[in-house]
Design a protein around this motif. Sequence first.
Motif, mmCIF file in Angstrom:
data_model
loop_
_atom_site.group_PDB
_atom_site.id
_atom_site.type_symbol
_atom_site.label_atom_id
_atom_site.label_comp_id
_atom_site.label_asym_id
_atom_site.label_seq_id
_atom_site.Cartn_x
_atom_site.Cartn_y
_atom_site.Cartn_z
ATOM 1 N N ASP A 138 5.833 10.203 -6.491
ATOM 2 C CA ASP A 138 6.698 10.848 -5.502
ATOM 3 C C ASP A 138 8.169 10.541 -5.790
ATOM 4 N N PRO A 139 8.958 11.525 -6.211
ATOM 5 C CA PRO A 139 10.365 11.267 -6.570
ATOM 6 C C PRO A 139 11.246 10.912 -5.383
ATOM 7 N N ARG A 140 10.762 11.141 -4.147
ATOM 8 C CA ARG A 140 11.564 10.806 -2.976
ATOM 9 C C ARG A 140 11.848 9.306 -2.900
ATOM 10 N N PHE A 141 10.995 8.500 -3.543
ATOM 11 C CA PHE A 141 11.148 7.050 -3.457
ATOM 12 C C PHE A 141 11.907 6.456 -4.629
ATOM 13 N N ASP A 142 12.347 7.297 -5.561
ATOM 14 C CA ASP A 142 13.151 6.796 -6.679
ATOM 15 C C ASP A 142 14.419 6.140 -6.148
ATOM 16 N N GLY A 143 14.671 4.919 -6.565
ATOM 17 C CA GLY A 143 15.844 4.195 -6.102
ATOM 18 C C GLY A 143 15.600 3.377 -4.851
ATOM 19 N N CYS A 144 14.520 3.677 -4.126
ATOM 20 C CA CYS A 144 14.194 2.909 -2.920
ATOM 21 C C CYS A 144 13.497 1.602 -3.277
ATOM 22 N N PHE A 145 12.694 1.648 -4.361
ATOM 23 C CA PHE A 145 12.084 0.434 -4.881
ATOM 24 C C PHE A 145 11.726 0.669 -6.348
ATOM 25 N N TYR A 146 11.333 -0.402 -7.032
ATOM 26 C CA TYR A 146 11.039 -0.327 -8.461
ATOM 27 C C TYR A 146 9.680 -0.970 -8.717
ATOM 28 N N THR A 147 8.939 -0.404 -9.649
ATOM 29 C CA THR A 147 7.593 -0.864 -9.966
ATOM 30 C C THR A 147 7.617 -1.658 -11.257
ATOM 31 N N ALA A 148 7.240 -2.922 -11.196
ATOM 32 C CA ALA A 148 7.182 -3.769 -12.389
ATOM 33 C C ALA A 148 5.724 -4.022 -12.750
ATOM 34 N N VAL A 149 5.428 -3.874 -14.028
ATOM 35 C CA VAL A 149 4.057 -4.031 -14.511
ATOM 36 C C VAL A 149 3.989 -5.290 -15.369
ATOM 37 N N ARG A 150 3.234 -6.261 -14.898
ATOM 38 C CA ARG A 150 3.217 -7.570 -15.561
ATOM 39 C C ARG A 150 2.600 -7.513 -16.954
ATOM 40 N N THR A 151 1.655 -6.615 -17.194
ATOM 41 C CA THR A 151 0.992 -6.567 -18.508
ATOM 42 C C THR A 151 1.883 -5.965 -19.590
ATOM 43 N N THR A 152 2.865 -5.177 -19.207
ATOM 44 C CA THR A 152 3.764 -4.564 -20.193
ATOM 45 C C THR A 152 5.159 -5.166 -20.187
ATOM 46 N N ILE A 174 7.511 -4.183 -18.174
ATOM 47 C CA ILE A 174 8.408 -3.044 -17.964
ATOM 48 C C ILE A 174 8.487 -2.736 -16.471
ATOM 49 N N TYR A 175 9.671 -2.301 -16.019
ATOM 50 C CA TYR A 175 9.780 -1.788 -14.649
ATOM 51 C C TYR A 175 10.185 -0.320 -14.692
ATOM 52 N N CYS A 176 9.692 0.441 -13.714
ATOM 53 C CA CYS A 176 9.866 1.894 -13.689
ATOM 54 C C CYS A 176 10.309 2.354 -12.310
ATOM 55 N N ARG A 177 10.721 3.613 -12.238
ATOM 56 C CA ARG A 177 10.906 4.256 -10.942
ATOM 57 C C ARG A 177 9.551 4.773 -10.457
ATOM 58 N N PRO A 178 9.366 4.994 -9.159
ATOM 59 C CA PRO A 178 8.057 5.435 -8.659
ATOM 60 C C PRO A 178 7.535 6.732 -9.281
ATOM 61 N N SER A 179 8.425 7.621 -9.684
ATOM 62 C CA SER A 179 7.982 8.914 -10.210
ATOM 63 C C SER A 179 7.739 8.897 -11.711
ATOM 64 N N CYS A 180 7.735 7.729 -12.342
ATOM 65 C CA CYS A 180 7.524 7.650 -13.791
ATOM 66 C C CYS A 180 6.226 8.373 -14.178
ATOM 67 N N GLU A 209 0.819 -1.212 0.000
ATOM 68 C CA GLU A 209 0.000 0.000 0.000
ATOM 69 C C GLU A 209 0.852 1.261 0.000
ATOM 70 N N HIS A 210 1.910 1.281 0.832
ATOM 71 C CA HIS A 210 2.788 2.450 0.853
ATOM 72 C C HIS A 210 3.438 2.649 -0.520
ATOM 73 N N CYS A 211 3.920 1.563 -1.100
ATOM 74 C CA CYS A 211 4.582 1.662 -2.404
ATOM 75 C C CYS A 211 3.602 2.137 -3.479
ATOM 76 N N TYR A 212 2.399 1.575 -3.461
ATOM 77 C CA TYR A 212 1.434 1.942 -4.500
ATOM 78 C C TYR A 212 1.032 3.412 -4.378
ATOM 79 N N ARG A 213 0.877 3.894 -3.156
ATOM 80 C CA ARG A 213 0.546 5.321 -2.974
ATOM 81 C C ARG A 213 1.669 6.217 -3.486
ATOM 82 N N ALA A 214 2.920 5.795 -3.271
ATOM 83 C CA ALA A 214 4.052 6.579 -3.777
ATOM 84 C C ALA A 214 4.039 6.615 -5.299
ATOM 85 N N VAL A 215 3.705 5.483 -5.930
ATOM 86 C CA VAL A 215 3.633 5.427 -7.394
ATOM 87 C C VAL A 215 2.467 6.269 -7.900
#
Length: 503
Positions: free
Chosen positions: A16-30, A32-38, A6-12
């Motif tokens: 929120d650029p503060r979380f860039d590098g803290c975790f990465y968001t991977a999207v199964r349908t595409t 692709i993985y992104c930074r939270p501020s994509c 939940e915390h990660c999804y809210r950041a995405v």
Amino acid sequence: MELDFEHCYRAVDSRDPRFDGCFYTAVRTTGIYCRPSCPAVTPKRENVTFYLSSAAAQRGGFRACRRCRPDAAPGSPEWDTRADTVGRAMRLIGDGVVDREGVPGLASRLGYTERHLNRMLTAELGAGPLALARAQRAQTARILVETTDLGLAEIAFAAGFGSVRQFNDTMLEVYARSPGQLRERRPAARSEAGVVNLRLAYRPPLHATSLLEFFEARTLPGVDEVDGQTYRRGMNLPHGSAVVALRPGDRWVHATLRLDDVRDLAPAVARCRRLFDLDADPVAVDGLLGGDPALTAAIRAEPGVRVPRAVDGFEMAVRAVVGQQVSVAGARTTLGRMLRAASEAGSASPAAASGEPAPIPQPAASREAAAVPAPVERLAGFPAASTVADLPDSAFGMPAARRATIRALAQAVADGKLDLAPGADRAETVARLTELPGIGPWTAGYVAMRAIGDPDVFLPTDLAARRGAEALGLPSTAKALGAYAERWRPWRSYALIRLWRSA
């Protein structure tokens, strides 16, 4: 480390650029993985998986987003703050140890078997040391492909790949583009051989003025200099020397690196990031320190103050010893004398030894040309420990006891008995430093803060810190100030910088 969905999804969702590098968001349908501020459309919850490292996302079969470049995000602040084995391993991998020494070398430095080290990293990050190093190689290769005219085969080996085929396969897997296709997308403007221009991301805010003022007061002739908003210095790297120029900008520090050997790109970038403390989380630091009424006004006036760190642990230790009980200006004079003697004795790097200029050339015109530093005259890294240990007495210009301390320090580093690298065990390094004659808690703490990157060092006996505390209405005796500083854990190093600025 565990990620809360939940915390990660809210950041995405809030980008929120503060979380860039803290975790990465991977999207199964595409895939692709992104930074939270994509800036892309927020993916649906059911399609998202979060990873703690880009290597883990790549291992999961995802490729890097071409829009937000997640591989170029700031590093996680965890690896700056943590003093455990995983934190040390991440700092060493970032410095290129796996590329130079392999996993056996990394494991040996950390005192563990390869199998156990792999288990620890995989359990925490979802990827072992080889996968983490592979992700870094891919990023290094992409930078070289897009910013230099090196042949692709040269880039493959410069980035640390074992073969051209491995290089091609990795780039296709990570970026869904072959090296040739990536080169087609590069900007038209080019820079000359050995020069790399890039941008180093950080989490805002960044109070650049405090960094530049700190470095300017301590520059050494032939080693570093500050010119306006640009900091330049020489560095000794694993395969040769380099001259770097760093100019802070909005969201990026613009960097120009002139490398003797492009295999040193990854460690050079890691050391530049460490020098300006670019992987810090200033919001977390200022949030805690700002809760103290004595620091609130200073933090509001100057948000994002960082700890000025070092590219060379031995250099920082020598600076600390020379600076004992003398002014900053006096220490510069003494160090300048030592550097001249070292230069006459052969100095520490090919550029300095040859006497030939090692300029940073003017980069080719581009959208960022105005922000990239201008050329510099010859700069070289600090002399090697073995060189300093062999200098004659006349080179030091200081009391005999302090001269003996520097010689003992240099000999310990040259013999490998003292590790001052960022991946060193902090407690062990401090203990070994204080075993040397003439090195006490102040010197060891200063080295731990600036060379090894400990974010929670406090020097209650420091005169400038006590003056700064007095100016802020805080206790100014060493004992009382040390007790008061306990409320600033785990960011006492940042509080110390604040006190120095208040002084």
